[in-house]
Scaffold this motif. Structure first.
Motif: not given
Length: 60
Positions: A10-11, A15
């Motif tokens: 998710l992160f 990014t």
């Protein structure tokens, strides 16, 4: 796939997608498909990166 890999994706995927999008926009490429390709490329590169980070954290 473990839950840790999915949470990390998710992160990391968001990014990498954002970075790829900024690179494409700064390069002056302004078509719909190059923008979609950059975001999709960042999303797909997030899976192996998340797996490597999860392995380094000792999750797998």
């Amino acid at each position: 796939m473990s839950l840790l890999v999915l949470i990390l994706h998710l992160f990391i995927g968001a990014t990498l997608s954002g970075v790829a999008l900024v690179i494409v926009l700064v390069a002056g490429i302004d078509g719909l498909w190059p923008l979609i390709g950059a975001v999709l490329g960042g999303f797909l590169l997030g899976f192996p990166a998340a797996k490597l980070v999860a392995r380094a954290m000792g999750g797998e």
